[in-house]
Design a protein around this motif. Structure first.
Motif, PDB file in Angstrom:
ATOM      1  N   ASN A  34     142.043 -65.285 -14.592  1.00 57.52           N
ATOM      2  CA  ASN A  34     141.693 -63.968 -14.682  1.00 57.52           C
ATOM      3  C   ASN A  34     140.674 -63.578 -13.656  1.00 57.52           C
ATOM      4  OD1 ASN A  34     141.585 -61.254 -15.318  1.00 57.52           O
ATOM      5  ND2 ASN A  34     140.448 -61.381 -17.127  1.00 57.52           N
ATOM      6  N   PRO A  35     141.104 -63.675 -12.420  1.00 63.96           N
ATOM      7  CA  PRO A  35     140.218 -63.398 -11.440  1.00 63.96           C
ATOM      8  C   PRO A  35     139.371 -61.870 -11.436  1.00 63.96           C
ATOM      9  CG  PRO A  35     142.446 -64.094 -10.440  1.00 63.96           C
ATOM     10  CD  PRO A  35     142.567 -63.994 -12.081  1.00 63.96           C
ATOM     11  N   LYS A  36     139.993 -60.936 -12.002  1.00 62.37           N
ATOM     12  CA  LYS A  36     139.550 -59.508 -11.961  1.00 62.37           C
ATOM     13  C   LYS A  36     138.431 -59.611 -13.070  1.00 62.37           C
ATOM     14  CE  LYS A  36     143.445 -57.060 -10.114  1.00 62.37           C
ATOM     15  NZ  LYS A  36     144.196 -55.926 -10.297  1.00 62.37           N
ATOM     16  N   ALA A  37     138.195 -60.644 -13.829  1.00 61.34           N
ATOM     17  CA  ALA A  37     137.233 -60.505 -14.601  1.00 61.34           C
ATOM     18  C   ALA A  37     135.700 -60.991 -14.166  1.00 61.34           C
ATOM     19  CB  ALA A  37     137.153 -61.678 -15.901  1.00 61.34           C
ATOM     20  N   PHE A  38     136.024 -61.373 -12.761  1.00 61.28           N
ATOM     21  CA  PHE A  38     134.843 -61.668 -11.945  1.00 61.28           C
ATOM     22  C   PHE A  38     134.369 -60.683 -11.161  1.00 61.28           C
ATOM     23  CE2 PHE A  38     136.338 -65.593 -13.544  1.00 61.28           C
ATOM     24  CZ  PHE A  38     135.274 -66.335 -13.832  1.00 61.28           C
ATOM     25  N   LEU A  39     135.015 -59.506 -10.958  1.00 60.57           N
ATOM     26  CA  LEU A  39     134.683 -58.356 -10.172  1.00 60.57           C
ATOM     27  C   LEU A  39     133.434 -57.619 -10.849  1.00 60.57           C
ATOM     28  CD1 LEU A  39     138.271 -57.132  -9.276  1.00 60.57           C
ATOM     29  CD2 LEU A  39     136.335 -58.205  -7.623  1.00 60.57           C
ATOM     30  N   SER A  40     132.530 -57.246 -10.226  1.00 62.17           N
ATOM     31  CA  SER A  40     131.437 -56.462 -10.797  1.00 62.17           C
ATOM     32  C   SER A  40     131.809 -54.933 -11.098  1.00 62.17           C
ATOM     33  CB  SER A  40     130.453 -56.130  -9.567  1.00 62.17           C
ATOM     34  OG  SER A  40     129.168 -55.471 -10.282  1.00 62.17           O
ATOM     35  N   ASP A  41     131.251 -54.545 -12.389  1.00 60.92           N
ATOM     36  CA  ASP A  41     131.670 -52.927 -12.991  1.00 60.92           C
ATOM     37  C   ASP A  41     131.354 -52.103 -12.052  1.00 60.92           C
ATOM     38  OD1 ASP A  41     132.485 -54.159 -15.213  1.00 60.92           O
ATOM     39  OD2 ASP A  41     130.520 -54.060 -16.406  1.00 60.92           O
ATOM     40  N   ASP A  42     130.487 -52.163 -11.183  1.00 60.03           N
ATOM     41  CA  ASP A  42     130.057 -51.181 -10.022  1.00 60.03           C
ATOM     42  C   ASP A  42     130.628 -51.110  -8.847  1.00 60.03           C
ATOM     43  OD1 ASP A  42     128.829 -53.396  -9.030  1.00 60.03           O
ATOM     44  OD2 ASP A  42     126.770 -52.604  -9.248  1.00 60.03           O
ATOM     45  N   CYS A  43     131.755 -52.084  -8.605  1.00 64.00           N
ATOM     46  CA  CYS A  43     132.618 -51.868  -7.478  1.00 64.00           C
ATOM     47  C   CYS A  43     133.754 -51.291  -7.499  1.00 64.00           C
ATOM     48  CB  CYS A  43     132.831 -53.468  -6.991  1.00 64.00           C
ATOM     49  SG  CYS A  43     134.064 -54.419  -7.900  1.00 64.00           S
ATOM     50  N   ASP A  44     134.186 -50.673  -6.287  1.00 65.29           N
ATOM     51  CA  ASP A  44     135.745 -50.339  -6.248  1.00 65.29           C
ATOM     52  C   ASP A  44     136.371 -51.030  -5.550  1.00 65.29           C
ATOM     53  OD1 ASP A  44     137.696 -48.591  -6.089  1.00 65.29           O
ATOM     54  OD2 ASP A  44     136.476 -46.636  -5.017  1.00 65.29           O
ATOM     55  N   ILE A  45     137.514 -51.477  -6.680  1.00 64.35           N
ATOM     56  CA  ILE A  45     138.534 -52.590  -6.159  1.00 64.35           C
ATOM     57  C   ILE A  45     139.384 -51.825  -4.882  1.00 64.35           C
ATOM     58  CG2 ILE A  45     140.148 -52.075  -7.768  1.00 64.35           C
ATOM     59  CD1 ILE A  45     140.748 -54.877  -7.888  1.00 64.35           C
ATOM     60  N   ASP A  58     130.059 -58.435  -5.379  1.00 65.52           N
ATOM     61  CA  ASP A  58     131.033 -57.517  -6.013  1.00 65.52           C
ATOM     62  C   ASP A  58     132.181 -58.644  -6.668  1.00 65.52           C
ATOM     63  OD1 ASP A  58     130.739 -55.127  -5.008  1.00 65.52           O
ATOM     64  OD2 ASP A  58     131.355 -55.786  -3.067  1.00 65.52           O
ATOM     65  N   MET A  59     132.025 -59.997  -6.221  1.00 65.37           N
ATOM     66  CA  MET A  59     132.872 -61.049  -6.926  1.00 65.37           C
ATOM     67  C   MET A  59     131.868 -62.180  -7.069  1.00 65.37           C
ATOM     68  SD  MET A  59     136.670 -61.966  -6.389  1.00 65.37           S
ATOM     69  CE  MET A  59     137.583 -62.974  -7.906  1.00 65.37           C
ATOM     70  N   PRO A  60     130.757 -62.152  -7.691  1.00 64.91           N
ATOM     71  CA  PRO A  60     129.942 -63.499  -7.364  1.00 64.91           C
ATOM     72  C   PRO A  60     130.455 -64.587  -8.251  1.00 64.91           C
ATOM     73  CG  PRO A  60     129.115 -61.975  -9.262  1.00 64.91           C
ATOM     74  CD  PRO A  60     130.223 -61.310  -8.578  1.00 64.91           C
ATOM     75  N   LEU A  61     130.609 -65.751  -7.407  1.00 58.43           N
ATOM     76  CA  LEU A  61     130.976 -67.025  -8.093  1.00 58.43           C
ATOM     77  C   LEU A  61     129.647 -67.734  -8.380  1.00 58.43           C
ATOM     78  CD1 LEU A  61     134.022 -67.705  -5.870  1.00 58.43           C
ATOM     79  CD2 LEU A  61     133.693 -66.297  -8.089  1.00 58.43           C
ATOM     80  N   ILE A  62     129.232 -68.231  -9.440  1.00 59.10           N
ATOM     81  CA  ILE A  62     128.298 -68.778  -9.876  1.00 59.10           C
ATOM     82  C   ILE A  62     128.345 -70.412 -10.196  1.00 59.10           C
ATOM     83  CG2 ILE A  62     126.134 -68.973 -11.175  1.00 59.10           C
ATOM     84  CD1 ILE A  62     126.400 -66.417  -9.861  1.00 59.10           C
ATOM     85  N   ARG A  63     127.855 -71.248  -9.442  1.00 58.02           N
ATOM     86  CA  ARG A  63     128.041 -72.606  -9.555  1.00 58.02           C
ATOM     87  C   ARG A  63     129.728 -73.197  -9.558  1.00 58.02           C
ATOM     88  NH1 ARG A  63     124.428 -75.867 -13.817  1.00 58.02           N
ATOM     89  NH2 ARG A  63     124.381 -77.542 -12.097  1.00 58.02           N
ATOM     90  N   TYR A  64     130.362 -72.627  -8.621  1.00 53.93           N
ATOM     91  CA  TYR A  64     131.492 -72.654  -8.311  1.00 53.93           C
ATOM     92  C   TYR A  64     132.130 -74.295  -7.740  1.00 53.93           C
ATOM     93  CZ  TYR A  64     136.232 -71.729  -6.272  1.00 53.93           C
ATOM     94  OH  TYR A  64     137.748 -71.510  -5.928  1.00 53.93           O
ATOM     95  N   GLU A  65     132.765 -74.994  -8.451  1.00 55.77           N
ATOM     96  CA  GLU A  65     133.405 -76.222  -8.171  1.00 55.77           C
ATOM     97  C   GLU A  65     134.353 -76.027  -6.901  1.00 55.77           C
ATOM     98  OE1 GLU A  65     134.514 -80.470 -10.039  1.00 55.77           O
ATOM     99  OE2 GLU A  65     134.227 -78.818 -11.044  1.00 55.77           O
ATOM    100  N   THR A  66     133.995 -76.292  -5.881  1.00 50.91           N
ATOM    101  CA  THR A  66     134.571 -76.025  -4.684  1.00 50.91           C
ATOM    102  C   THR A  66     136.136 -76.908  -4.421  1.00 50.91           C
ATOM    103  OG1 THR A  66     133.510 -77.548  -3.118  1.00 50.91           O
ATOM    104  CG2 THR A  66     132.635 -75.163  -3.449  1.00 50.91           C
ATOM    105  N   GLY A  67     135.999 -77.970  -5.104  1.00 50.29           N
ATOM    106  CA  GLY A  67     137.046 -79.018  -4.891  1.00 50.29           C
ATOM    107  C   GLY A  67     136.838 -80.024  -3.479  1.00 50.29           C
ATOM    108  N   ASP A  68     135.676 -79.822  -3.020  1.00 55.73           N
ATOM    109  CA  ASP A  68     135.092 -80.774  -1.979  1.00 55.73           C
ATOM    110  C   ASP A  68     134.144 -81.544  -2.560  1.00 55.73           C
ATOM    111  OD1 ASP A  68     137.152 -79.554  -0.263  1.00 55.73           O
ATOM    112  OD2 ASP A  68     135.509 -77.881   0.330  1.00 55.73           O
ATOM    113  N   ARG A  69     133.965 -82.704  -1.846  1.00 58.01           N
ATOM    114  CA  ARG A  69     132.991 -83.737  -1.891  1.00 58.01           C
ATOM    115  C   ARG A  69     132.122 -83.790  -0.596  1.00 58.01           C
ATOM    116  NH1 ARG A  69     133.611 -88.686  -2.399  1.00 58.01           N
ATOM    117  NH2 ARG A  69     132.127 -89.098  -4.506  1.00 58.01           N
TER     118      ARG A  69
END
Length: 402
Positions: free
Chosen positions: A50-61, A272-283
């Motif tokens: 659900n990507p849109k669940a990561f959108l801030s309430d105060d942004c205008d998509i 507007d779409m903050p990703l916290i401690r995001y596992e990038t898939g890289d090492r």
């Protein structure tokens, strides 16, 4: 300070994190929101649900730009960014990739990219388009082959770009043909690697063929981390883009200082779409903080970066295709993997989502044919794509020798 601000903002305004912290508070937990270690690891699968669940309430998509990730662990996902975020990101790219190498976006430049700028079935040039707005020559990677190498060299001579931005695996095929056929491309100031892992063999052949230095970069569509290589060969990380942690491969604890681990990034630009401690898939592995680069810059250094090394599809006429991710863009497919068994056959296994139909299957085959030509393509629906021991899977697997 920026990390603390992003964490407070996400907990207060982003639905996914609002729910997470509400659940923890209801359990009686009183840990600090501003301590990054108290936040969960964000997996791509969680973001993809659900990507849109990561959108801030105060942004205008409606005023935001949507870009799709490469989908190297399956299918792509949309990332939303404001104009301000994108401007800042590209300003850093200009300052630390181009200016470090004494080139500019205001000069003529070329890019070898995976967009279908001309139909795949074209057998005669041009295999490129001119983008006057960006002073750019966009060269199709789908048509690079030994047979077409001379045409690409002629196009470079005609446009005479000061530098190239390339997929190293595709540019390597062109560089090999240049050297094998004794072609003479125009001399570049620099070649900047993009989107995939730059191998030593890529760097050596590109530098020899185009008579210029080759610089590596590190970035992602998610914008949670970025980096650029200096003239001394160090990969300097952009601290304004994101905060990086290196975690153990099997546990969510810091990796030992002498070994590589999972790159976990907390994006600091895109609130507007903050990703916290995001596992990038890289090492990767961070260099000792006390060590200083010989170039004199004080930006932190990533000692090694691993990952993003997908296999290529080889077509019967010798082309090597890297960018097949758009095949699944906008389609109801949860996961997908492309397997090449021979020069004539491709096998696609996929996990269908709601709305998948025979028409969607036909569209997938059509999109693949547009990119790889008249190869035999077989689709198979499965419940989940098989993972390796680390829980990941390659988007493309080649079982032929090339």
């Amino acid at each position: 300070e920026r990390v603390a601000y992003v964490l407070r903002h996400a907990a207060k305004n982003v639905p996914y994190y609002q729910k997470y912290w509400k659940d923890r508070r209801q359990k009686g937990e009183k840990v600090s929101i501003e301590n990054l270690q108290n936040w969960p690891i964000l997996r791509k699968e969680d973001l993809r649900k659900n990507p849109k669940a990561f959108l801030s309430d105060d942004c205008d998509i409606r005023k935001m730009f949507c870009t799709y990730t490469s989908g190297t662990t399956g299918t792509s996902l949309p990332i939303y960014s404001s104009r301000e975020t994108l401007r800042t990101w590209y300003a850093m790219y200009e300052a630390r990739n181009r200016r470090w190498n004494r080139v500019s976006i205001k000069e003529r430049w070329g890019i070898m990219g995976g967009k279908l700028v001309v139909p795949y079935h074209k057998e005669t040039p041009p295999f490129w388009v001119y983008n006057s707005g960006l002073n750019q020559l966009y060269l199709s990677t789908h048509h690079i082959s030994p047979q077409n190498a001379g045409y690409y060299v002629e196009a470079l001579h005609s446009y005479h770009p000061s530098h190239l931005v390339v997929y190293p695996s595709s540019a390597y095929i062109l560089a090999s043909a240049v050297l094998d056929q004794g072609l003479t491309p125009p001399k570049m100031k620099v070649i900047i690697s993009n989107a995939e892992l730059l191998l030593d063999v890529h760097r050596e052949k590109l530098a020899k063929a185009f008579q210029c230095p080759v610089r590596n970069t590190y970035s992602m569509v998610e914008g949670a981390a970025g980096g650029s290589e200096c003239q001394k060969g160090s990969m300097h990380i952009w601290p304004e883009a994101g905060h990086i942690e290196i975690l153990d491969d099997n546990e969510n604890v810091p990796a030992k200082s002498e070994v590589a681990g999972r790159i976990i990034a907390t994006g600091l630009l895109n609130t507007d779409m903050p990703l916290i401690r995001y596992e990038t898939g890289d090492r990767g592995k961070l260099a000792d903080r006390n060590s200083e680069c010989l170039c004199g810059r004080k930006l932190p250094v990533m000692e090694t970066i691993e990952g993003r090394l997908n296999d290529l599809i080889v077509t019967p006429d010798g082309r090597q295709i890297f960018w097949l991710n758009p095949v699944f863009y906008g389609l109801p497919v949860l996961e997908a993997q492309i397997i090449q068994h021979s020069l004539e056959q491709i096998h696609v296994i996929l996990v269908p989502a709601y709305g998948y139909s025979n028409e969607i299957a036909t569209e997938i085959v059509k999109r693949l044919h547009d990119r790889v030509g008249k190869m035999k393509i077989e689709l198979k629906e499965i419940e989940s794509v098989p993972r390796s021991a680390n829980g990941k899977f390659k988007f493309v697997i080649s079982r032929i020798s090339h």
